[in-house]
Write an enzyme that holds these catalytic residues in place. Structure first.
Site, short mmCIF file in Angstrom:
data_model
loop_
_atom_site.label_atom_id
_atom_site.label_comp_id
_atom_site.label_asym_id
_atom_site.label_seq_id
_atom_site.Cartn_x
_atom_site.Cartn_y
_atom_site.Cartn_z
N GLN A 10 0.82 -1.21 0.00
CA GLN A 10 0.00 0.00 0.00
C GLN A 10 0.86 1.27 0.00
O GLN A 10 1.89 1.31 0.67
CB GLN A 10 -0.88 -0.02 1.26
CG GLN A 10 -2.23 0.60 1.04
CD GLN A 10 -3.25 0.15 2.06
OE1 GLN A 10 -3.23 -0.99 2.50
NE2 GLN A 10 -4.16 1.02 2.44
N SER A 88 3.96 -6.72 2.57
CA SER A 88 2.59 -6.71 3.10
C SER A 88 1.61 -7.21 2.04
O SER A 88 1.67 -8.37 1.64
CB SER A 88 2.25 -5.30 3.60
OG SER A 88 1.01 -5.29 4.26
N LEU A 89 0.74 -6.34 1.54
CA LEU A 89 -0.19 -6.71 0.47
C LEU A 89 0.54 -7.38 -0.70
O LEU A 89 0.03 -8.30 -1.34
CB LEU A 89 -0.89 -5.43 -0.01
CG LEU A 89 -1.35 -5.39 -1.47
CD1 LEU A 89 -2.61 -6.19 -1.62
CD2 LEU A 89 -1.55 -3.98 -1.94
N ARG A 113 -9.40 -9.16 2.39
CA ARG A 113 -8.41 -8.66 3.35
C ARG A 113 -8.57 -7.15 3.54
O ARG A 113 -8.58 -6.66 4.67
CB ARG A 113 -7.00 -8.98 2.81
CG ARG A 113 -5.83 -8.47 3.63
CD ARG A 113 -4.53 -8.82 2.90
NE ARG A 113 -3.32 -8.52 3.66
CZ ARG A 113 -2.64 -7.40 3.59
NH1 ARG A 113 -3.04 -6.43 2.78
NH2 ARG A 113 -1.54 -7.23 4.30
N HIS A 195 -0.62 -4.45 10.77
CA HIS A 195 0.46 -5.29 11.31
C HIS A 195 0.67 -5.07 12.81
O HIS A 195 1.79 -4.95 13.30
CB HIS A 195 1.76 -5.05 10.52
CG HIS A 195 1.59 -5.35 9.06
ND1 HIS A 195 1.42 -6.63 8.60
CD2 HIS A 195 1.49 -4.54 7.99
CE1 HIS A 195 1.24 -6.59 7.29
NE2 HIS A 195 1.27 -5.33 6.89
N GLN A 244 0.44 -12.82 8.98
CA GLN A 244 0.99 -11.55 8.49
C GLN A 244 0.22 -10.32 8.97
O GLN A 244 0.80 -9.28 9.24
CB GLN A 244 1.01 -11.60 6.96
CG GLN A 244 1.85 -10.53 6.31
CD GLN A 244 1.16 -9.94 5.09
OE1 GLN A 244 0.15 -9.27 5.21
NE2 GLN A 244 1.72 -10.20 3.93
#
Length: 292
Positions: A10, A88-89, A113, A195, A244
Site C-alpha cells: 500500500q 505486506s499486500l 483482506r 500489522h 501476516q
C-alpha cells in the site's frame, strides 16, 4: 546468479496505474476487465482516472496495486524468478505471479483482506508512524515501555521502521523516540494500525477465507513477511499469510536473507520504486530495476 522479484504494498498507487499495460497487452486487458466483475465495482476506471482521494481508500488501494503488480509480472517476457517476496499486500501479488494462487482467487482474497482491515480500523481509532535514524532494538524497547498498544510493524530498511497501534500510544512513543535520538518520528496518513494486535478481527476473517481457497505449489521460494524465510510448501505459506496481518513486516530481513541465498538482482513488479530504494539501503551495490 539468482533473480529476485519483489512486489510493492500500500502507498505505491497513482492515478493512471496499469493503463499502458491495458492498452498494450491483450492478457492485461482481459485480467483488468475481469477485475471489475470479481470486485463488483469499476476498479479499472478508478485506476485509470481516479483521484488520489479515491485511490487512497483501503478497499480500492489494495486491489489496484495487486492488479497492476500481477499484470506487470505476467505480461513481462523477463519474468523468470528464482525467488519472490512482497511487502505486506505485495505478498499476495508475489503468490499469484509465482503460481500459488490463481489471479481470481488472489484478487478475491485481497479484496476480503482490505475490507476486513478497514472494518478492524473502524472498530478502534489507531494509526502508524515512521521512525527514522534509530536502531531497531531502540525502537522496540521504547514501544515495549509505552503504555497501551504500540509495536514495531514494518522493518523497511536499516534506520527506517514503522510503528503501529492505538493513537495515544503511538503519539507517546513518537515523543520518546525523538528524545532518544530519532531523526524523525512522523505519524502517517493511514486508516489504522496495520500489522499490529489491533488487526486480530481481520486476521480471523482472513484465516477462514484462506482455508477455503485453493493453493498450488510455488515455482520458486517465496520469502514471507512474518519471519523473512523462503517457503515452498503450501501449508506454511497459508499459515504465514494469516499471521501476516497481526505480525510485523520483516522486509529488511527478507532482503538480507534473499541476498544471503544468492540473489544477484532485484526487480520490482508494479507501481512505484519504493522497494528498489529499500533494497539499495540494505545493500547499496545490489542491482535493482522495475517492471511497471
Amino acid at each position: 546468479m539468482s533473480k529476485a522479484y519483489v512486489f510493492p504494498g500500500q502507498g505505491a498507487q497513482f492515478s493512471g496505474m496499469g493503463k499502458e499495460l491495458y492498452h498494450n497487452h491483450s492478457a492485461a486487458k482481459e485480467l483488468i476487465d475481469q477485475s471489475n466483475d470479481i470486485l463488483g465495482f469499476d476498479i479499472k476506471n478508478i485506476m485509470f482516472t481516479g483521484s488520489d482521494e479515491e485511490l487512497k481508500q483501503t478497499k480500492v488501494t489494495q486491489p489496484a496495486i495487486f492488479i497492476h503488480s500481477v499484470v506487470a509480472a505476467i505480461t513481462s517476457d523477463e519474468f523468470k524468478p528464482d525467488m519472490v517476496a512482497g511487502h505486506s499486500l505485495g505478498e499476495f501479488s508475489a503468490l499469484v505471479a509465482n503460481g500459488v494462487l490463481s489471479f481470481q482467487d488472489g484478487l478475491s482474497l485481497v479484496s476480503k483482506r482490505a475490507k476486513a482491515m478497514q472494518k478492524a480500523c473502524e472498530m478502534q481509532e489507531s494509526t502508524m508512524a515512521a521512525v527514522l535514524g534509530l536502531e531497531d532494538e531502540v525502537v522496540e524497547k521504547v514501544c515495549a515501555e509505552t503504555d497501551g498498544v504500540v509495536v514495531a510493524a514494518n522493518y523497511n530498511c536499516p534506520g527506517q521502521l514503522v510503528i503501529s497501534g492505538e493513537v495515544a500510544a503511538v503519539n507517546a512513543a513518537c515523543v520518546k523516540l525523538k528524545e532518544v535520538g530519532a531523526k524523525r518520528a512522523l505519524v502517517l496518513p493511514v486508516g489504522g494500525a496495520f500489522h499490529s494486535p489491533l488487526m486480530e478481527p481481520a486476521r480471523e476473517e482472513l484465516a477462514e477465507a484462506i482455508q477455503n481457497t485453493n493453493f498450488s505449489n510455488p515455482k520458486c521460494p517465496v520469502y514471507q513477511n512474518v519471519d523473512a524465510k523462503g517457503y515452498s510448501d503450501v501449508d506454511s505459506i497459508k499459515k504465514n499469510l494469516v499471521l501476516q496481518l497481526t505480525s510485523p513486516v520483516r522486509w529488511t530481513q527478507s532482503v538480507q536473507n534473499m541476498i544471503a541465498d544468492g540473489a544477484s538482482s532485484f526487480t520490482e513488479c508494479g507501481p512505484g520504486k519504493v522497494l528498489q530504494g529499500l533494497v539499495k539501503k540494505v545493500d547499496r551495490e545490489m542491482e535493482v530495476d522495475g517492471i511497471s
